[in-house]
Design an enzyme around this catalytic site. Sequence first.
Site, PDB file in Angstrom:
ATOM      1  N   TYR A 141      35.461  45.781  29.374  1.00 52.93           N
ATOM      2  CA  TYR A 141      34.559  46.542  28.496  1.00 52.93           C
ATOM      3  C   TYR A 141      35.316  46.381  27.116  1.00 52.93           C
ATOM      4  CZ  TYR A 141      39.552  49.042  28.744  1.00 52.93           C
ATOM      5  OH  TYR A 141      40.147  49.255  29.154  1.00 52.93           O
TER       6      TYR A 141
ATOM      7  N   GLY B  79      33.133  36.697  41.929  1.00 54.95           N
ATOM      8  CA  GLY B  79      34.491  37.045  41.029  1.00 54.95           C
ATOM      9  C   GLY B  79      35.273  37.514  42.298  1.00 54.95           C
TER      10      GLY B  79
ATOM     11  N   LYS C  52      49.830  47.618  40.147  1.00 52.76           N
ATOM     12  CA  LYS C  52      49.396  49.045  41.055  1.00 52.76           C
ATOM     13  C   LYS C  52      49.572  48.795  42.741  1.00 52.76           C
ATOM     14  CE  LYS C  52      45.002  49.525  38.457  1.00 52.76           C
ATOM     15  NZ  LYS C  52      43.588  49.282  38.610  1.00 52.76           N
TER      16      LYS C  52
ATOM     17  N   GLY D  88      41.191  41.300  42.104  1.00 52.55           N
ATOM     18  CA  GLY D  88      41.868  42.157  43.243  1.00 52.55           C
ATOM     19  C   GLY D  88      40.362  43.617  42.915  1.00 52.55           C
TER      20      GLY D  88
HETATM   21  P1  NDP Z   1      41.635  38.411  38.984  1.00 56.15           P
HETATM   22  O1  NDP Z   1      42.584  37.742  37.756  1.00 56.15           O
HETATM   23  O2  NDP Z   1      41.862  39.818  40.329  1.00 56.15           O
HETATM   24  O3  NDP Z   1      40.519  38.261  39.444  1.00 56.15           O
HETATM   25  C1  NDP Z   1      39.629  37.289  38.850  1.00 56.15           C
HETATM   26  C2  NDP Z   1      38.994  36.553  38.845  1.00 56.15           C
HETATM   27  O4  NDP Z   1      37.874  36.389  38.465  1.00 56.15           O
HETATM   28  C3  NDP Z   1      38.856  35.337  40.322  1.00 56.15           C
HETATM   29  O5  NDP Z   1      37.832  35.603  41.236  1.00 56.15           O
HETATM   30  C4  NDP Z   1      38.161  34.349  39.522  1.00 56.15           C
HETATM   31  O6  NDP Z   1      38.291  33.143  39.780  1.00 56.15           O
HETATM   32  C5  NDP Z   1      37.321  35.111  39.105  1.00 56.15           C
HETATM   33  N1  NDP Z   1      37.257  34.243  36.993  1.00 56.15           N
HETATM   34  C6  NDP Z   1      37.974  34.244  36.154  1.00 56.15           C
HETATM   35  N2  NDP Z   1      37.463  33.704  35.443  1.00 56.15           N
HETATM   36  C7  NDP Z   1      36.733  33.012  35.490  1.00 56.15           C
HETATM   37  C8  NDP Z   1      35.782  32.215  35.365  1.00 56.15           C
HETATM   38  N3  NDP Z   1      35.843  32.204  33.417  1.00 56.15           N
HETATM   39  N4  NDP Z   1      34.499  31.775  34.991  1.00 56.15           N
HETATM   40  C9  NDP Z   1      34.634  32.630  36.884  1.00 56.15           C
HETATM   41  N5  NDP Z   1      35.212  32.584  37.270  1.00 56.15           N
HETATM   42  C10 NDP Z   1      36.240  33.666  36.505  1.00 56.15           C
HETATM   43  O7  NDP Z   1      41.172  39.343  38.223  1.00 56.15           O
HETATM   44  P2  NDP Z   1      40.759  41.232  38.807  1.00 56.15           P
HETATM   45  O8  NDP Z   1      40.147  41.949  39.591  1.00 56.15           O
HETATM   46  O9  NDP Z   1      42.350  41.984  38.797  1.00 56.15           O
HETATM   47  O10 NDP Z   1      40.286  41.967  37.510  1.00 56.15           O
HETATM   48  C11 NDP Z   1      38.802  41.164  37.057  1.00 56.15           C
HETATM   49  C12 NDP Z   1      38.588  42.204  35.815  1.00 56.15           C
HETATM   50  O11 NDP Z   1      38.927  43.180  36.040  1.00 56.15           O
HETATM   51  C13 NDP Z   1      39.137  41.890  34.052  1.00 56.15           C
HETATM   52  O12 NDP Z   1      39.078  41.290  33.351  1.00 56.15           O
HETATM   53  C14 NDP Z   1      39.681  42.870  34.077  1.00 56.15           C
HETATM   54  O13 NDP Z   1      40.152  43.526  32.919  1.00 56.15           O
HETATM   55  C15 NDP Z   1      38.704  43.419  34.744  1.00 56.15           C
HETATM   56  N6  NDP Z   1      38.889  45.175  34.631  1.00 56.15           N
HETATM   57  C16 NDP Z   1      38.023  46.609  34.863  1.00 56.15           C
HETATM   58  C17 NDP Z   1      38.639  47.883  34.774  1.00 56.15           C
HETATM   59  C18 NDP Z   1      37.513  48.768  34.334  1.00 56.15           C
HETATM   60  O14 NDP Z   1      37.703  50.015  34.249  1.00 56.15           O
HETATM   61  N7  NDP Z   1      36.451  49.176  33.672  1.00 56.15           N
HETATM   62  C19 NDP Z   1      39.359  48.075  36.471  1.00 56.15           C
HETATM   63  C20 NDP Z   1      40.105  47.334  36.398  1.00 56.15           C
HETATM   64  C21 NDP Z   1      39.812  45.712  36.253  1.00 56.15           C
HETATM   65  P3  NDP Z   1      39.160  32.070  41.099  1.00 56.15           P
HETATM   66  O15 NDP Z   1      39.225  32.385  42.338  1.00 56.15           O
HETATM   67  O16 NDP Z   1      38.870  30.782  40.929  1.00 56.15           O
HETATM   68  O17 NDP Z   1      40.713  32.234  40.042  1.00 56.15           O
END
Ligand code: NDP
Length: 263
Positions: free
Chosen positions: A208, A120, A63, A123
């Site tokens: 989802y 969280g 992206k 991104g």
């Molecule tokens: P990133 O990897 O950029 O960020 C993930 C965040 O989640 C970080 O802040 C991380 O913490 C935290 N995290 C990950 N695992 C855990 C855990 N087990 N416990 C607590 N915190 C956790 O991911 P994205 O923002 O790109 O995507 C996040 C989710 O959104 C994905 O599952 C993706 O599939 C979904 N998504 C869905 C969309 C839709 O249309 N429905 C569109 C875009 C994304 P830390 O900073 O400590 O690592």
Amino acid sequence: MQLFSIFGNPVAHSRSPLMHNSVFKHLHYKACYTRTLLEDATKLKETFFHLQLSGANVTVPHKEAAFHACDEARGFAKEVGVVNTLVNENGKLIGYNTDADGFLYSIASFENINNILIIGAGGTAKALSKRFLQESIKVSVLNRSAKRLAYFQEIGCKTYMWENFHLTHYDLVINTTSAGLEDSSLPAPQELLEDILDNTRYVADVIYGKVTPFLALVQSKNIAYKDGADMLLGQGVLANELFTHFQLTKEDIKREMQKSFLL
Ligand code: NDP
């Protein structure tokens, strides 16, 4: 016949072809939507024009590369530097971001949203928080670790880690972590989440296709919620409007796209 595609790596799991083809087929719009596995992001523009596409969506991890590949980024895409929708406008590659507005569209039935907690700090949290602030909504961010919180402080969000969280009332709590996607973890300790959920009117999750432990907890408390499918649908509806140059109505697109979720 116009051709559209989604670019990603991996891309096999994407529901976008089903969603957009459902609209094209049922609304008799002469177009077809396929998927393209793109390994090298620097080949995005070249591949787009080689395939003679009229438009495309872009997913993980391209992206930001899509933003740089554009001849022009418009609207929110320009502000966040992230593009998920591309349109071929007379041979120029125009970039848009429908993720954040798609999310807003998906929660349109939630009333009086003035104070949001995002769990969280990745991104997705960045794009959503920036968009909410534009709407003058107060945003707090709760993350398990500190390093990604600086960005949110700079743009005007309150930020917390689990240890120093200060409980208050929220209109909406959004889980943007991937906790529960491939494991059975919650996005924060259960006790903390219970307190948070007891103090919010609505919940949304970006994941989802499954009931995560977080959503199961939400369901047990009978709170109104939207899951990631609603966000996926929202961004898809807005992208389809751009693809079809607003010749189809939002309501028709949404109705036909929703049918693909039953497949
Ligand atoms: P990133 O990897 O950029 O960020 C993930 C965040 O989640 C970080 O802040 C991380 O913490 C935290 N995290 C990950 N695992 C855990 C855990 N087990 N416990 C607590 N915190 C956790 O991911 P994205 O923002 O790109 O995507 C996040 C989710 O959104 C994905 O599952 C993706 O599939 C979904 N998504 C869905 C969309 C839709 O249309 N429905 C569109 C875009 C994304 P830390 O900073 O400590 O690592």
